[in-house]
Enzyme design. Structure first.
Site, PDB file in Angstrom:
ATOM      1  N   TYR A 167       0.858  -0.972   0.077  1.00 53.83           N
ATOM      2  CA  TYR A 167      -0.228   0.227  -0.020  1.00 53.83           C
ATOM      3  C   TYR A 167       0.611   1.121   0.129  1.00 53.83           C
ATOM      4  O   TYR A 167       0.939   2.172  -0.963  1.00 53.83           O
ATOM      5  CB  TYR A 167      -1.326  -0.332   1.182  1.00 53.83           C
ATOM      6  CG  TYR A 167      -2.178   0.919   1.445  1.00 53.83           C
ATOM      7  CD1 TYR A 167      -3.398   1.489   0.542  1.00 53.83           C
ATOM      8  CD2 TYR A 167      -1.928   2.078   2.772  1.00 53.83           C
ATOM      9  CE1 TYR A 167      -3.998   2.035   0.655  1.00 53.83           C
ATOM     10  CE2 TYR A 167      -2.622   3.057   3.056  1.00 53.83           C
ATOM     11  CZ  TYR A 167      -3.809   3.209   1.736  1.00 53.83           C
ATOM     12  OH  TYR A 167      -5.007   3.772   2.295  1.00 53.83           O
ATOM     13  N   LYS A 171       1.113   3.838  -3.215  1.00 52.86           N
ATOM     14  CA  LYS A 171       0.513   5.314  -2.969  1.00 52.86           C
ATOM     15  C   LYS A 171       1.353   6.028  -3.302  1.00 52.86           C
ATOM     16  O   LYS A 171       1.345   7.792  -2.997  1.00 52.86           O
ATOM     17  CB  LYS A 171      -0.195   5.821  -1.049  1.00 52.86           C
ATOM     18  CG  LYS A 171      -1.606   4.959  -1.231  1.00 52.86           C
ATOM     19  CD  LYS A 171      -2.365   5.157  -1.223  1.00 52.86           C
ATOM     20  CE  LYS A 171      -4.138   5.125  -1.400  1.00 52.86           C
ATOM     21  NZ  LYS A 171      -5.033   4.941  -1.925  1.00 52.86           N
TER      22      LYS A 171
HETATM   23  P1  NAI Z   1     -13.601   2.476   1.729  1.00 48.79           P
HETATM   24  O1  NAI Z   1     -12.923   0.725   1.695  1.00 48.79           O
HETATM   25  O2  NAI Z   1     -15.004   2.854   2.157  1.00 48.79           O
HETATM   26  O3  NAI Z   1     -13.812   2.679   0.392  1.00 48.79           O
HETATM   27  C1  NAI Z   1     -13.152   2.126  -0.804  1.00 48.79           C
HETATM   28  C2  NAI Z   1     -13.967   1.794  -1.647  1.00 48.79           C
HETATM   29  O4  NAI Z   1     -13.797   1.069  -2.979  1.00 48.79           O
HETATM   30  C3  NAI Z   1     -14.953   0.529  -1.380  1.00 48.79           C
HETATM   31  O5  NAI Z   1     -16.590   1.187  -1.517  1.00 48.79           O
HETATM   32  C4  NAI Z   1     -14.518  -1.024  -2.800  1.00 48.79           C
HETATM   33  O6  NAI Z   1     -15.863  -1.353  -2.466  1.00 48.79           O
HETATM   34  C5  NAI Z   1     -13.641   0.145  -3.912  1.00 48.79           C
HETATM   35  N1  NAI Z   1     -12.924  -0.953  -4.536  1.00 48.79           N
HETATM   36  C6  NAI Z   1     -12.156  -1.308  -3.942  1.00 48.79           C
HETATM   37  N2  NAI Z   1     -11.625  -2.154  -5.014  1.00 48.79           N
HETATM   38  C7  NAI Z   1     -11.800  -1.412  -6.560  1.00 48.79           C
HETATM   39  C8  NAI Z   1     -12.194  -1.505  -7.716  1.00 48.79           C
HETATM   40  N3  NAI Z   1     -10.724  -2.325  -8.156  1.00 48.79           N
HETATM   41  N4  NAI Z   1     -12.415  -0.637  -8.640  1.00 48.79           N
HETATM   42  C9  NAI Z   1     -13.730   0.196  -7.746  1.00 48.79           C
HETATM   43  N5  NAI Z   1     -13.362   0.241  -6.628  1.00 48.79           N
HETATM   44  C10 NAI Z   1     -13.321  -0.096  -5.616  1.00 48.79           C
HETATM   45  O7  NAI Z   1     -12.510   3.538   2.104  1.00 48.79           O
HETATM   46  P2  NAI Z   1     -11.847   4.587   2.329  1.00 48.79           P
HETATM   47  O8  NAI Z   1     -11.251   4.989   3.783  1.00 48.79           O
HETATM   48  O9  NAI Z   1     -12.843   5.599   2.048  1.00 48.79           O
HETATM   49  O10 NAI Z   1     -10.285   5.050   1.567  1.00 48.79           O
HETATM   50  C11 NAI Z   1     -10.908   6.177   0.570  1.00 48.79           C
HETATM   51  C12 NAI Z   1      -9.294   6.126  -0.481  1.00 48.79           C
HETATM   52  O11 NAI Z   1      -8.982   7.026   0.611  1.00 48.79           O
HETATM   53  C13 NAI Z   1      -8.372   5.187  -0.469  1.00 48.79           C
HETATM   54  O12 NAI Z   1      -7.424   4.811  -1.795  1.00 48.79           O
HETATM   55  C14 NAI Z   1      -7.634   4.669   0.895  1.00 48.79           C
HETATM   56  O13 NAI Z   1      -6.535   4.308   0.742  1.00 48.79           O
HETATM   57  C15 NAI Z   1      -7.537   6.109   1.165  1.00 48.79           C
HETATM   58  N6  NAI Z   1      -7.277   6.639   2.652  1.00 48.79           N
HETATM   59  C16 NAI Z   1      -8.443   6.497   3.420  1.00 48.79           C
HETATM   60  C17 NAI Z   1      -7.896   6.172   4.665  1.00 48.79           C
HETATM   61  C18 NAI Z   1      -9.302   6.504   5.677  1.00 48.79           C
HETATM   62  O14 NAI Z   1      -8.066   6.846   7.139  1.00 48.79           O
HETATM   63  N7  NAI Z   1      -9.899   6.051   5.687  1.00 48.79           N
HETATM   64  C19 NAI Z   1      -6.240   6.851   4.933  1.00 48.79           C
HETATM   65  C20 NAI Z   1      -5.251   6.962   3.894  1.00 48.79           C
HETATM   66  C21 NAI Z   1      -6.178   6.530   2.593  1.00 48.79           C
END
Ligand code: NAI
Length: 306
Positions: A167, A171
């Site tokens: 990851y 990133k």
């Molecule tokens: P989340 O798991 O709630 O949302 C991610 C979404 O991406 C999910 O709904 C999932 O179904 C979808 N997804 C996964 N693989 C996919 C694919 N191949 N094609 C289309 N959709 C796909 O996670 P969250 O926390 O909302 O994360 C959003 C972004 O923010 C991510 O890129 C994550 O790495 C980044 N992030 C989040 C942090 C946090 O504190 N929540 C911290 C640092 C980065």
């Protein structure tokens, strides 16, 4: 849903918008007048399975509030599928103005135990996915001489974290991709920026809560609502962000940060050229006080969210 017009009529593709941070992006963009393509494969947090109702659910919410949105259930980790989602935006709305690369999965494991599948799955969704979707939109941005990319990155890559080599690498790769896009496409008036979010979503919901210290940390994390990331994203998607490109922002509850970019911190030179011995004898003592610790994100962001 109170109507605004900050991104009126802009067509924005948000990947992984069926839940978490992406869902709040989609809702906030629609509230500000954007037409939104809500992409989500509907996978589990480790990237398994498919559930189209996740994206459709967010579309239904937007429409119920009087907004405009369509659903897409394709995977960002597939070049053809990435092209399809961009084409769907253009077919439905006649244009595409902004891509938010937000889809993500986790396959945490200490480096020495990480297998090839765990490495590839995370690189495919994050780094390759960000390239595929961005690249698919690039010809449209070039032709219309405008466009904005927003990429979700992480302090795991920018600073460090344990058990997330796949990851972190993906990133930080996206940071370099964003900077490259910003430079290559500046001539077409296209902008590209990164947001490193801190938010309590299912993605960090698996953080262990065994020790009192871990429990206290999770309580602090729960204050960081996913909706707090959206205002910056809506701004970066808008014309008000003209001239803002190649930057890395971070958002944590009510705090917004501009992150540094890598530059030389110390320099030494010698007329004779270096030998391993002279590096050890002269460079090391001079540089050592400027070495970085093996900091994790929480060592740098060591105060409570505001
Ligand atoms: P989340 O798991 O709630 O949302 C991610 C979404 O991406 C999910 O709904 C999932 O179904 C979808 N997804 C996964 N693989 C996919 C694919 N191949 N094609 C289309 N959709 C796909 O996670 P969250 O926390 O909302 O994360 C959003 C972004 O923010 C991510 O890129 C994550 O790495 C980044 N992030 C989040 C942090 C946090 O504190 N929540 C911290 C640092 C980065």
């Amino acid at each position: 849903m109170a109507a605004g017009a900050f991104v009126k009529d802009k067509v924005v593709l948000v990947t992984g918008a069926g839940g978490g941070i992406g869902r709040d992006f989609a809702l906030a963009l629609a509230r500000e007048g954007a037409r939104v393509v809500v992409n989500d494969i509907g996978a589990t947090v480790d990237g398994k399975g498919q559930d189209l109702t996740r994206a459709q659910g967010v579309v239904d919410e937007i429409r119920a509030g009087g907004g405009v949105a369509i659903a897409n259930g394709d995977s960002v980790a597939d070049w053809e599928a990435a092209n399809r989602m961009v084409a769907q935006a253009v077919d439905a709305f006649g244009q595409i103005d902004c891509v938010i690369n937000n889809a993500g999965i986790l396959r945490d494991r200490f480096f020495h135990n990480m297998n090839i599948e765990e490495w590839r799955a995370v690189i495919d969704v994050h780094l390759n996915g960000a390239f595929y979707v961005s690249r698919a939109a690039a010809p449209y941005f070039k032709a219309q001489q405008s466009g904005a990319y927003i990429h979700m990155v992480s302090t795991t890559g920018l600073i460090g974290n344990l058990g997330q080599a796949n990851y972190a690498a993906a990133k930080l790769g996206i940071v370099a991709l964003s900077k490259s896009i910003a430079m290559d496409m500046a001539r077409f008036n296209v902008r590209s920026n990164c947001i490193s979010p801190f938010a309590w979503s299912r993605m960090i919901g698996s953080i262990p809560t065994e020790t009192p210290e871990q429990q206290a940390r999770v309580q602090r994390l729960q204050k960081m609502e996913t909706s707090k990331i959206a205002p910056l994203a809506v701004f970066l998607a808008s014309d008000a962000a003209a001239g803002v490109s190649g930057q890395i922002f971070a958002v944590r509850a009510n705090e917004i940060f501009l992150m540094s970019q890598i530059r030389p911190v110390r320099a030494m030179h010698t007329a004779e050229g270096w030998t391993p011995q002279s590096v050890a004898q002269r460079v090391l003592p001079a540089f050592r006080s400027s070495f970085y610790e093996l900091d994790r994100s929480q060592d740098v962001f060591d105060w409570d969210p505001v």
